[in-house]
Design a protein around this motif. Structure first.
Motif, PDB file in Angstrom:
ATOM      1  N   GLN A 156       0.822  -1.206   0.000  1.00 31.21           N
ATOM      2  CA  GLN A 156       0.000   0.000   0.000  1.00 31.21           C
ATOM      3  C   GLN A 156       0.860   1.262   0.000  1.00 31.21           C
ATOM      4  OE1 GLN A 156      -3.981   1.314   2.227  1.00 31.21           O
ATOM      5  NE2 GLN A 156      -2.293   1.132   3.659  1.00 31.21           N
ATOM      6  N   ARG A 166      -3.771   3.396  -4.594  1.00 31.20           N
ATOM      7  CA  ARG A 166      -3.791   2.671  -3.313  1.00 31.20           C
ATOM      8  C   ARG A 166      -4.482   1.327  -3.466  1.00 31.20           C
ATOM      9  NH1 ARG A 166      -6.421   0.710   0.326  1.00 31.20           N
ATOM     10  NH2 ARG A 166      -8.278   1.130  -0.907  1.00 31.20           N
ATOM     11  N   THR A 170      -2.664  -2.486  -3.234  1.00 37.17           N
ATOM     12  CA  THR A 170      -3.080  -3.488  -2.253  1.00 37.17           C
ATOM     13  C   THR A 170      -3.718  -4.710  -2.915  1.00 37.17           C
ATOM     14  OG1 THR A 170      -5.152  -2.243  -1.956  1.00 37.17           O
ATOM     15  CG2 THR A 170      -3.394  -1.849  -0.375  1.00 37.17           C
ATOM     16  N   SER A 188      -8.627  -4.818   0.530  1.00 32.72           N
ATOM     17  CA  SER A 188      -8.251  -3.473   0.101  1.00 32.72           C
ATOM     18  C   SER A 188      -9.295  -2.454   0.543  1.00 32.72           C
ATOM     19  CB  SER A 188      -8.096  -3.434  -1.422  1.00 32.72           C
ATOM     20  OG  SER A 188      -7.869  -2.119  -1.875  1.00 32.72           O
TER      21      SER A 188
END
Length: 276
Positions: A156, A166, A170, A188
């Protein structure tokens, strides 16, 4: 609030809502669209904090049953305790590295050229991750180990580079570390809750002087729009991944990034003059 300001808030709210939880980089899209709309400066910084809260509220609402079950089960249920612990473990790398590097990254990397490059590179990595053979050992978020959570947490941190995404970091990290596609996506989403709320609180306190009562109507438009479209995006993504890979998002990233780089290379738009 005049019509143009309302229109800017509406468009940016839509962009935030649609892109925050898709692996295509909400920050990157915000930087580029805000520049095209000429929406920048200190007011934009405060506005971005508000619309991110709208997006995170949507995912909290979408997973409210799981959240309530975890909260109620914390005192006695091992699964709830492990799930909460994994979220905290995955959250910590972003806290530490974010505090150390956030200002430097915002100063030097928040520009469309960085975004475009990260979009392309991230798209290529996403295609590679999807095409490699998956060895899955976690079919649900309750099967994730603390080691998995820590690895996803470090993945992340790559999203501190604008354009990386982001959710993309993830989710793809989760796939590489042995999570199923559905598990990586849901984790996530859950990890976004403490991460985005923490970032919003930190930024909100740091830039508290930027929040002015006169901007409340603009913030309200962006917040509500972001919430609605984030809800649409979350539900749509969960349905999409049930029968598709993330390849479509990877190709979108590559195409969009190359388009930005092309407009810069051929001198159609001077992106180098842009600072978020």
């Amino acid at each position: 609030m005049d019509f143009w300001t309302a229109f800017q808030a509406l468009i940016l709210g839509i962009v935030e809502g649609l892109t925050e939880f898709l692996p295509i980089s909400s920050t990157g899209h915000q930087i580029i669209v805000a520049d095209l709309l000429d929406f920048g400066g200190e007011r934009a910084m405060a506005f971005n904090i508000i619309i991110q809260l709208g997006a995170i509220l949507a995912v909290v609402w979408e997973f409210r049953r799981k959240i309530i079950d975890v909260v109620l089960g914390l005192p006695t249920q091992r699964n709830a305790q492990r799930f909460t612990g994994n979220l905290l473990i995955a959250f910590m790398p972003a806290v530490v590295l974010g505090v150390i590097f956030a200002d430097l990254i915002h100063e030097y990397l928040f520009n469309p050229i960085t975004v475009a490059t990260a979009l392309v590179v991230g798209g290529v990595i996403m295609l590679w991750a999807e095409r490699r053979e998956h060895e899955v050992h976690a079919e649900s978020v309750d099967e994730i180990t603390w080691k998995d959570a820590l690895k996803v947490g470090f993945a992340q941190c790559l999203a501190m580079i604008p354009g990386t995404s982001r959710s993309g970091s993830t989710i793809i990290g989760g796939l590489l570390f042995g999570l199923s596609r559905k598990t990586a996506t849901e984790f996530s989403f859950f990890l976004a809750m403490p991460t985005m709320v923490g970032a919003a609180v930190y930024s909100g306190y740091k830039y508290r002087d930027l929040f002015q009562p006169a901007d409340l109507p603009v913030f309200a438009v962006g917040f509500v729009t972001s919430f609605i479209f984030a809800m649409i995006a979350v539900r749509g993504l969960l349905k999409f991944i049930a029968s598709h890979s993330y390849a479509a998002f990877a190709w979108y990233r590559i195409a969009f990034g190359l388009l930005i780089l092309a407009t810069w290379q051929f001198g159609w738009i001077d992106w180098t003059a842009v600072k978020a």
